[in-house]
Enzyme design. Structure first.
Site, short mmCIF file in Angstrom:
data_model
loop_
_atom_site.label_atom_id
_atom_site.label_comp_id
_atom_site.label_asym_id
_atom_site.label_seq_id
_atom_site.Cartn_x
_atom_site.Cartn_y
_atom_site.Cartn_z
N ARG A 64 0.79 -1.29 -0.06
CA ARG A 64 0.16 0.02 -0.01
C ARG A 64 0.92 1.24 0.01
O ARG A 64 0.42 2.31 -0.89
CB ARG A 64 -0.95 0.12 1.50
CG ARG A 64 -2.28 -0.63 1.34
CD ARG A 64 -2.78 -1.16 2.48
NE ARG A 64 -1.76 -2.20 2.85
CZ ARG A 64 -1.80 -3.72 2.35
NH1 ARG A 64 -2.71 -3.94 1.60
NH2 ARG A 64 -0.89 -4.32 2.48
N THR A 65 1.76 1.36 0.86
CA THR A 65 2.49 2.39 1.07
C THR A 65 3.27 3.08 -0.20
O THR A 65 3.02 4.24 -0.67
CB THR A 65 3.39 2.62 2.40
OG1 THR A 65 2.50 2.16 3.31
CG2 THR A 65 3.98 3.95 2.73
N LYS B 17 25.76 -3.53 -0.62
CA LYS B 17 27.21 -3.63 -0.83
C LYS B 17 27.95 -2.82 0.52
O LYS B 17 29.23 -2.87 0.52
CB LYS B 17 27.72 -3.00 -2.21
CG LYS B 17 27.09 -3.53 -3.39
CD LYS B 17 27.75 -2.94 -4.39
CE LYS B 17 26.82 -3.08 -5.82
NZ LYS B 17 27.32 -2.03 -6.91
N ARG C 245 11.41 3.84 3.33
CA ARG C 245 11.04 2.91 4.58
C ARG C 245 12.49 1.96 4.69
O ARG C 245 13.11 1.60 3.96
CB ARG C 245 10.02 1.93 3.96
CG ARG C 245 9.61 0.94 4.79
CD ARG C 245 8.52 -0.14 4.50
NE ARG C 245 7.31 0.87 4.90
CZ ARG C 245 5.89 0.14 4.80
NH1 ARG C 245 5.59 -1.28 4.35
NH2 ARG C 245 5.01 0.95 5.14
N HIS D 103 5.25 6.04 11.59
CA HIS D 103 4.56 5.59 10.18
C HIS D 103 3.63 6.91 9.75
O HIS D 103 2.58 6.68 9.87
CB HIS D 103 4.19 4.47 10.12
CG HIS D 103 3.78 4.15 8.70
ND1 HIS D 103 3.75 5.05 7.41
CD2 HIS D 103 3.40 2.66 8.13
CE1 HIS D 103 3.46 4.41 6.54
NE2 HIS D 103 3.29 2.99 6.69
C1 NCD Z 1 1.86 -1.04 7.98
C2 NCD Z 1 3.36 -0.97 8.17
O1 NCD Z 1 3.98 -1.30 7.21
O2 NCD Z 1 3.75 -0.46 9.19
N1 NCD Z 1 1.53 -1.24 6.83
C3 NCD Z 1 1.32 -0.13 5.94
O3 NCD Z 1 1.93 0.58 5.91
N2 NCD Z 1 -0.05 0.12 5.45
C4 NCD Z 1 1.33 -2.02 8.98
C5 NCD Z 1 1.94 -3.65 9.37
O4 NCD Z 1 2.73 -3.90 8.45
O5 NCD Z 1 1.06 -4.30 9.81
#
Ligand code: NCD
Length: 463
Positions: A61-62, A90, A111, A139
């Protein structure tokens, strides 16, 4: 330094409202007929911009919604979806990676498995960095999607009862969300899996900055272990001492109905052998059968595993797929704001924390193993940095925000130390040094101060 979004506290309540208004406008203009939560088509406003999505952890999703958002604004993307696809595999440091990428793109969405990684990235580049999840820390853009979903469901945050279910210890979406809920005046009711309560530093901060304290109330057969009382003041939660149940019940505002049930999965990737689904709350139609859930909205950042029943998909209370869909208009608005395509959505400057910063020169380190400053690949160049959050020298890591109580404070010019931590405010910032243990001060050749600290004349050195 460009405006970056590293934690939910990097956005003021007014900026969040402005982002939501812009997201509403995008949905009005580009919404799919019959599906008012979905964007279709594109605008031509960001043609000269490139977004780089730098993902060192899995994502559906993100990453896709950030990329979709950029494309729907008419912009372009450079994507790294796999940790092995960059030179980090590396041995390249994160600092070097972002210093290179800033020459190829205009914004970075990152991320990373390490807590505080997004802040490190932002310190080594002049382009905006957006935190898309840094380990178990925060997040913030997921929180924007969560809050926006509630807004679209016509739920005003003020005075809302929000039940938080599942892994509150490792869930980064939870950590960003609780601060935002506290700021907007919602009431938070954690329902954690066994041993998966909110981390101590998160609770401390909720208490310190928003005046809340954990409360226990029985519910549903599950141990609801913490309840934050609502605010005396408009934007704060009230502090209620831990008194016996009768008294608590007297002071407690009745639970009434649960307006929001926010479900999260067990974050197995952040746990060792202790990962276990034993005593983990499962939210399904049976769980939600009680009257108090009659008008609940059920949210989940997704992905779901077993903690959210599939029987909720056909239940109008389940809004988690809409929540995922809102990721596009919300991220369009955030990106557009950071690219300054629309004026007055966010300010140009990053929001400063109200605490003085201490940069560790003599070895005090963050005690959180998952902190980016303890990563072998990154610690070669990173100096641990802490906010000094109170007069007793409680230190909070500026990267992962875990807290640390040093045992001694000293002056490098006087070569003296004191175990009375209150002395820190009288020592010149350039000579200030904290020691994790008293013995470290002795080992460093520091002698104990004699007598009480003298009050410095005029304004204190640090504030
Ligand atoms: C979440 C995450 O990656 O922290 N997912 C997301 O970004 N929608 C929640 C999860 O992974 O449980």
């Amino acid at each position: 330094m460009a405006r970056s979004i590293l934690t939910i506290d990097d956005l003021s309540n007014e900026e969040i409202e402005a982002i939501f208004e812009l997201a509403d406008d995008f949905l009005t203009e580009l919404g799919t007929p019959g599906r008012p939560y979905r964007i279709q088509g594109r605008k031509d406003v960001a043609g000269q911009f490139i977004l780089s999505t730098l993902f060192f952890e899995p994502s559906t999703r993100t990453r896709f919604s950030f990329e979709s958002a950029m494309l729907r604004l008419g912009g372009n993307i450079l994507s790294s979806a796999n940790p092995t696809s960059t030179s980090a595999s590396k041995g390249e440091s994160l600092a070097d990676t972002v210093r290179v990428i800033e020459n190829y793109a205009d914004l970075i969405v990152i991320r990373h498995p390490r807590e505080g990684a997004a802040r490190v990235a932002s310190e080594y580049t002049d382009i905006p960095v957006i935190n898309a999840g840094d380990g178990g820390h925060e997040h913030p853009t997921q929180t924007l999607c969560d809050l926006y979903t509630l807004r679209r469901e016509n739920k005003s945050l003020k005075d809302l009862n929000v039940l938080l279910c599942g892994d509150l210890k490792h869930g980064r979406t939870i950590h960003s969300l609780v601060y935002a809920l506290a700021r907007f005046g919602a009431r938070i009711m954690p329902l954690a899996g066994k041993g998966l309560d909110l981390p101590e530093h998160v609770r401390n901060r909720l208490k310190r900055e928003y005046g809340c304290i954990p409360r226990e109330l029985p519910s549903n057969g599950f141990p609801v272990d913490v309840v934050y009382q609502t605010p005396e003041k408009d934007h704060q939660l009230a502090l209620i001492p831990d008194v016996d149940l009768d008294l608590r019940m007297k002071f407690a505002k009745p639970l009434g109905s649960i307006d929001v049930c926010y479900v999260t999965r067990l974050q197995v990737e952040r746990m060792g052998d202790e990962a276990s689904k034993k005593d983990y709350p499962i939210v399904d139609r049976q769980f939600l059968n009680e009257h108090r859930y009659k008008h609940s909205s059920v949210l989940h950042p997704l992905p779901r595993v077993d903690e959210l029943g599939y029987d909720m998909d056909a239940d109008s209370r389940g809004v988690y797929f809409k929540q995922a869909s809102y990721g596009v208009p919300v991220r369009m608005a955030l990106l557009a704001a950071l690219m300054k395509l629309y004026p007055n959505i966010v300010t140009a400057q990053n929001r400063e924390r109200p605490y003085p910063i201490y940069t560790s020169v003599d070895g005090i380190r963050c005690g959180n193993n998952q902190c980016i400053t303890n990563d072998p690949q990154e610690k070669r160049y990173l100096k641990p940095k802490f906010w000094i959050v109170d007069e007793t020298a409680l230190l909070r890591c500026t990267y992962c925000e875990h807290e640390l109580h040093p045992q001694a404070v000293g002056s490098t010019s006087a070569k003296k130390f004191d175990t009375n931590l209150g002395r820190w405010a009288t020592i010149d910032a350039g000579h200030l040094v904290f020691f994790e243990r008293e013995v470290d001060a002795h080992r460093g050749g520091f002698q104990p101060y004699k007598g009480k600290p003298k009050q410095t004349a005029g304004t204190p050195v640090h504030r």
